[in-house]
Scaffold this active site. Sequence first.
Site, PDB file in Angstrom:
ATOM      1  N   THR A  27       1.061  -1.237  -0.146  1.00  0.00           N
ATOM      2  CA  THR A  27       0.021   0.268  -0.099  1.00  0.00           C
ATOM      3  C   THR A  27       0.780   1.316   0.066  1.00  0.00           C
ATOM      4  O   THR A  27       2.080   1.079  -0.123  1.00  0.00           O
ATOM      5  CB  THR A  27      -0.901  -0.003   1.151  1.00  0.00           C
ATOM      6  OG1 THR A  27      -1.990   0.916   1.181  1.00  0.00           O
ATOM      7  CG2 THR A  27      -0.270   0.173   2.614  1.00  0.00           C
ATOM      8  N   ASN A  28       0.232   2.350  -0.125  1.00  0.00           N
ATOM      9  CA  ASN A  28       0.996   3.790   0.086  1.00  0.00           C
ATOM     10  C   ASN A  28       0.556   4.508   1.439  1.00  0.00           C
ATOM     11  O   ASN A  28      -0.644   4.075   1.786  1.00  0.00           O
ATOM     12  CB  ASN A  28       0.339   4.526  -0.911  1.00  0.00           C
ATOM     13  CG  ASN A  28       1.040   4.149  -2.209  1.00  0.00           C
ATOM     14  OD1 ASN A  28       2.237   4.333  -2.435  1.00  0.00           O
ATOM     15  ND2 ASN A  28       0.436   4.138  -3.220  1.00  0.00           N
ATOM     16  N   ALA A  29       1.584   5.143   1.832  1.00  0.00           N
ATOM     17  CA  ALA A  29       1.008   6.094   2.934  1.00  0.00           C
ATOM     18  C   ALA A  29       0.237   7.069   2.571  1.00  0.00           C
ATOM     19  O   ALA A  29       0.357   8.038   1.780  1.00  0.00           O
ATOM     20  CB  ALA A  29       2.364   6.733   3.607  1.00  0.00           C
ATOM     21  N   VAL A  95      -2.836   5.884  -5.085  1.00  0.00           N
ATOM     22  CA  VAL A  95      -3.042   4.422  -5.937  1.00  0.00           C
ATOM     23  C   VAL A  95      -1.659   3.711  -6.054  1.00  0.00           C
ATOM     24  O   VAL A  95      -0.666   4.347  -6.101  1.00  0.00           O
ATOM     25  CB  VAL A  95      -3.419   4.823  -7.223  1.00  0.00           C
ATOM     26  CG1 VAL A  95      -3.816   3.303  -8.148  1.00  0.00           C
ATOM     27  CG2 VAL A  95      -4.684   5.671  -7.362  1.00  0.00           C
TER      28      VAL A  95
END
Length: 217
Positions: A27-29, A95
Amino acid sequence: MATWRGLKVLITAGSTREPLDPVRFLTNASSGKMGYALAAEARRRGARTVLVTGPTALPAPKGVRLVPVITAREMLAASLKRMPGTAVVIGAAAVSDFRPVKTSRSKIKKVGQRGLMLRLVPNPDVLATLAKRRKNGRPVFAGFALETKNLLTAAREKMNRKGLDLIVANGPESLDADFTRATILTREGEMVPYRGPKVGLAGKILDALETFIDRTR
Ligand code: CTP
Protein backbone atom coordinates in the site's frame (compact mmCIF):
# COMPACT_ATOMS: atom_id res chain seq x y z
CA MET A 1 -20.91 28.70 -4.76
CA ALA A 2 -23.43 28.89 -7.59
CA THR A 3 -20.90 27.10 -9.76
CA TRP A 4 -21.18 23.89 -7.75
CA ARG A 5 -24.89 23.57 -7.05
CA GLY A 6 -26.20 20.30 -8.54
CA LEU A 7 -22.91 19.44 -10.31
CA LYS A 8 -21.72 15.85 -10.12
CA VAL A 9 -18.24 15.64 -8.64
CA LEU A 10 -16.24 12.41 -8.53
CA ILE A 11 -13.35 12.19 -6.06
CA THR A 12 -10.90 9.33 -5.47
CA ALA A 13 -9.35 9.13 -2.00
CA GLY A 14 -7.36 6.99 0.41
CA SER A 15 -4.77 4.44 -0.61
CA THR A 16 -5.38 1.22 -2.49
CA ARG A 17 -4.25 -2.18 -1.17
CA GLU A 18 -2.72 -4.85 -3.38
CA PRO A 19 -2.90 -8.26 -1.67
CA LEU A 20 0.12 -10.59 -1.45
CA ASP A 21 -1.76 -13.25 0.47
CA PRO A 22 -4.88 -13.33 2.70
CA VAL A 23 -3.16 -11.29 5.45
CA ARG A 24 -0.64 -9.04 3.69
CA PHE A 25 -0.79 -6.26 1.14
CA LEU A 26 1.25 -3.51 -0.55
CA THR A 27 0.00 0.00 0.00
CA ASN A 28 0.93 3.70 0.12
CA ALA A 29 1.14 6.05 3.08
CA SER A 30 -2.08 8.06 2.84
CA SER A 31 -4.74 8.83 5.42
CA GLY A 32 -7.41 9.91 2.94
CA LYS A 33 -7.81 13.25 4.75
CA MET A 34 -7.30 15.40 1.65
CA GLY A 35 -9.83 13.52 -0.49
CA TYR A 36 -12.39 13.47 2.32
CA ALA A 37 -11.91 17.21 2.93
CA LEU A 38 -12.50 17.84 -0.79
CA ALA A 39 -15.65 15.71 -0.75
CA ALA A 40 -17.02 17.50 2.32
CA GLU A 41 -16.30 20.92 0.77
CA ALA A 42 -17.82 20.00 -2.63
CA ARG A 43 -20.92 18.78 -0.83
CA ARG A 44 -21.07 21.95 1.29
CA ARG A 45 -21.09 23.95 -1.96
CA GLY A 46 -24.07 21.95 -3.20
CA ALA A 47 -22.38 19.39 -5.48
CA ARG A 48 -23.65 15.82 -5.88
CA THR A 49 -20.50 14.20 -4.59
CA VAL A 50 -19.29 10.65 -5.14
CA LEU A 51 -16.26 9.51 -3.13
CA VAL A 52 -14.52 6.40 -4.45
CA THR A 53 -12.28 5.48 -1.56
CA GLY A 54 -9.70 2.93 -0.55
CA PRO A 55 -9.70 1.82 3.10
CA THR A 56 -9.27 4.71 5.58
CA ALA A 57 -10.00 5.28 9.27
CA LEU A 58 -12.19 8.29 8.46
CA PRO A 59 -15.97 8.64 8.88
CA ALA A 60 -17.95 9.16 5.66
CA PRO A 61 -18.62 12.88 5.05
CA LYS A 62 -22.36 13.65 5.43
CA GLY A 63 -24.41 13.75 2.25
CA VAL A 64 -21.63 12.20 0.15
CA ARG A 65 -22.10 8.94 -1.79
CA LEU A 66 -19.34 6.64 -0.59
CA VAL A 67 -18.06 3.88 -2.88
CA PRO A 68 -15.57 1.69 -0.97
CA VAL A 69 -12.91 -0.18 -2.95
CA ILE A 70 -9.72 -2.04 -2.07
CA THR A 71 -7.43 -2.39 -5.10
CA ALA A 72 -6.38 -0.01 -7.88
CA ARG A 73 -8.28 -2.06 -10.44
CA GLU A 74 -11.43 -1.88 -8.32
CA MET A 75 -10.93 1.88 -7.98
CA LEU A 76 -10.67 2.21 -11.76
CA ALA A 77 -13.76 0.07 -12.41
CA ALA A 78 -15.85 1.91 -9.78
CA SER A 79 -14.74 5.33 -11.10
CA LEU A 80 -15.42 4.45 -14.75
CA LYS A 81 -18.88 3.23 -13.79
CA ARG A 82 -19.69 6.51 -12.08
CA MET A 83 -18.12 8.80 -14.67
CA PRO A 84 -21.21 9.46 -16.85
CA GLY A 85 -22.68 12.88 -16.08
CA THR A 86 -19.68 13.96 -14.02
CA ALA A 87 -18.62 17.61 -14.31
CA VAL A 88 -15.44 17.40 -12.23
CA VAL A 89 -13.06 14.56 -11.37
CA ILE A 90 -10.49 14.99 -8.61
CA GLY A 91 -7.87 12.29 -8.07
CA ALA A 92 -6.75 12.51 -4.46
CA ALA A 93 -6.12 8.79 -3.98
CA ALA A 94 -2.67 7.35 -3.37
CA VAL A 95 -2.99 4.51 -5.84
CA SER A 96 -0.46 1.67 -5.69
CA ASP A 97 1.46 1.91 -8.94
CA PHE A 98 2.30 -1.82 -8.83
CA ARG A 99 0.62 -5.01 -7.64
CA PRO A 100 1.97 -8.50 -7.04
CA VAL A 101 1.79 -10.56 -10.21
CA LYS A 102 -0.11 -13.16 -8.22
CA THR A 103 -1.88 -13.29 -4.89
CA SER A 104 -1.18 -16.41 -2.84
CA ARG A 105 -4.38 -18.10 -1.71
CA SER A 106 -2.72 -19.29 1.49
CA LYS A 107 -0.51 -17.36 3.92
CA ILE A 108 3.09 -17.13 2.69
CA LYS A 109 5.18 -19.05 5.24
CA LYS A 110 8.65 -18.06 6.40
CA VAL A 111 9.77 -21.50 7.58
CA GLY A 112 12.41 -22.86 5.21
CA GLN A 113 12.63 -19.58 3.21
CA ARG A 114 15.92 -17.68 3.00
CA GLY A 115 14.33 -14.71 1.32
CA LEU A 116 11.36 -13.73 -0.72
CA MET A 117 11.28 -12.27 -4.22
CA LEU A 118 8.19 -10.28 -5.12
CA ARG A 119 7.25 -9.94 -8.75
CA LEU A 120 5.18 -6.85 -9.42
CA VAL A 121 3.25 -5.64 -12.46
CA PRO A 122 2.07 -2.08 -13.13
CA ASN A 123 -1.44 -1.04 -12.15
CA PRO A 124 -3.61 1.12 -14.38
CA ASP A 125 -3.49 4.87 -13.80
CA VAL A 126 -7.01 5.69 -12.62
CA LEU A 127 -6.94 9.43 -13.27
CA ALA A 128 -5.14 9.25 -16.64
CA THR A 129 -7.53 6.54 -17.86
CA LEU A 130 -10.56 8.64 -16.94
CA ALA A 131 -9.01 11.78 -18.46
CA LYS A 132 -8.53 9.99 -21.81
CA ARG A 133 -12.29 9.60 -22.03
CA ARG A 134 -13.11 13.26 -21.84
CA LYS A 135 -15.12 14.86 -24.60
CA ASN A 136 -15.22 18.59 -25.44
CA GLY A 137 -13.20 19.43 -22.35
CA ARG A 138 -15.67 17.63 -20.06
CA PRO A 139 -15.30 16.69 -17.28
CA VAL A 140 -12.74 19.03 -15.73
CA PHE A 141 -9.81 17.13 -14.16
CA ALA A 142 -7.65 17.78 -11.09
CA GLY A 143 -4.97 15.63 -9.52
CA PHE A 144 -2.18 15.63 -6.98
CA ALA A 145 1.54 15.21 -7.44
CA LEU A 146 3.54 13.89 -4.55
CA GLU A 147 7.18 14.51 -5.27
CA THR A 148 10.42 14.21 -3.33
CA LYS A 149 12.46 16.28 -5.79
CA ASN A 150 11.95 18.96 -8.49
CA LEU A 151 8.46 19.46 -7.04
CA LEU A 152 6.99 22.06 -9.41
CA THR A 153 8.66 20.87 -12.63
CA ALA A 154 7.69 17.25 -11.96
CA ALA A 155 4.13 18.27 -11.02
CA ARG A 156 3.69 20.34 -14.18
CA GLU A 157 4.98 17.48 -16.29
CA LYS A 158 2.51 15.12 -14.54
CA MET A 159 -0.39 17.52 -15.18
CA ASN A 160 0.40 17.58 -18.91
CA ARG A 161 1.11 13.88 -19.21
CA LYS A 162 -2.18 12.91 -17.53
CA GLY A 163 -4.21 15.57 -19.35
CA LEU A 164 -5.31 17.47 -16.23
CA ASP A 165 -6.54 21.07 -15.88
CA LEU A 166 -5.03 21.47 -12.44
CA ILE A 167 -2.52 19.73 -10.21
CA VAL A 168 -1.67 20.17 -6.55
CA ALA A 169 2.06 19.75 -5.90
CA ASN A 170 3.08 18.63 -2.44
CA GLY A 171 5.79 16.75 -0.59
CA PRO A 172 5.73 13.66 1.65
CA GLU A 173 5.40 15.82 4.81
CA SER A 174 1.70 16.27 3.85
CA LEU A 175 1.03 12.54 4.26
CA ASP A 176 -1.30 11.69 7.14
CA ALA A 177 -1.10 15.31 8.39
CA ASP A 178 -3.95 17.76 9.07
CA PHE A 179 -1.79 20.63 7.85
CA THR A 180 -0.16 20.84 4.47
CA ARG A 181 2.11 22.93 2.31
CA ALA A 182 1.21 22.78 -1.36
CA THR A 183 1.15 24.68 -4.64
CA ILE A 184 -1.85 24.65 -6.95
CA LEU A 185 -0.76 24.74 -10.61
CA THR A 186 -3.13 25.14 -13.54
CA ARG A 187 -2.59 24.29 -17.19
CA GLU A 188 -2.86 28.01 -17.90
CA GLY A 189 0.23 28.70 -15.83
CA GLU A 190 -1.37 29.98 -12.62
CA MET A 191 0.49 29.16 -9.43
CA VAL A 192 -1.15 29.44 -6.00
CA PRO A 193 0.99 28.59 -2.97
CA TYR A 194 -0.85 27.40 0.15
CA ARG A 195 0.10 26.66 3.71
CA GLY A 196 -2.49 25.64 6.32
CA PRO A 197 -5.12 23.03 7.12
CA LYS A 198 -6.18 20.54 4.42
CA VAL A 199 -9.76 21.75 4.80
CA GLY A 200 -8.64 25.23 3.65
CA LEU A 201 -6.67 23.77 0.74
CA ALA A 202 -9.82 21.90 -0.37
CA GLY A 203 -11.60 25.25 -0.67
CA LYS A 204 -8.73 26.79 -2.66
CA ILE A 205 -8.68 23.83 -5.08
CA LEU A 206 -12.42 24.11 -5.71
CA ASP A 207 -12.06 27.90 -6.18
CA ALA A 208 -9.31 27.35 -8.75
CA LEU A 209 -11.46 24.80 -10.61
CA GLU A 210 -14.33 27.23 -11.09
CA THR A 211 -12.76 28.96 -14.11
CA PHE A 212 -12.47 25.62 -15.91
CA ILE A 213 -15.99 24.52 -14.95
CA ASP A 214 -17.52 27.79 -16.15
CA ARG A 215 -15.91 27.27 -19.56
CA THR A 216 -17.55 23.88 -20.04
CA ARG A 217 -21.08 25.17 -19.42
N1 CTP B 1 -3.02 8.34 -9.81
C1 CTP B 1 -4.01 7.47 -10.24
N2 CTP B 1 -3.69 6.15 -10.51
C2 CTP B 1 -2.42 5.71 -10.36
C3 CTP B 1 -1.40 6.60 -9.91
C4 CTP B 1 -1.74 7.89 -9.65
O1 CTP B 1 -5.17 7.88 -10.38
N3 CTP B 1 -2.13 4.44 -10.62
C5 CTP B 1 -3.36 9.75 -9.58
C6 CTP B 1 -3.28 10.20 -8.14
O2 CTP B 1 -4.55 10.11 -7.52
C7 CTP B 1 -2.81 11.64 -8.28
C8 CTP B 1 -1.98 11.63 -9.53
O3 CTP B 1 -2.42 10.52 -10.29
O4 CTP B 1 -3.90 12.53 -8.48
C9 CTP B 1 -0.48 11.58 -9.33
O5 CTP B 1 -0.11 10.61 -8.42
P1 CTP B 1 1.40 10.43 -7.96
O6 CTP B 1 1.48 9.28 -7.01
O7 CTP B 1 2.01 11.73 -7.57
O8 CTP B 1 2.12 10.06 -9.32
P2 CTP B 1 2.29 8.77 -10.17
O9 CTP B 1 1.39 8.89 -11.37
O10 CTP B 1 2.15 7.56 -9.34
O11 CTP B 1 3.79 8.95 -10.72
P3 CTP B 1 5.19 8.66 -9.99
O12 CTP B 1 4.96 7.52 -9.03
O13 CTP B 1 6.08 8.30 -11.14
O14 CTP B 1 5.60 9.94 -9.34
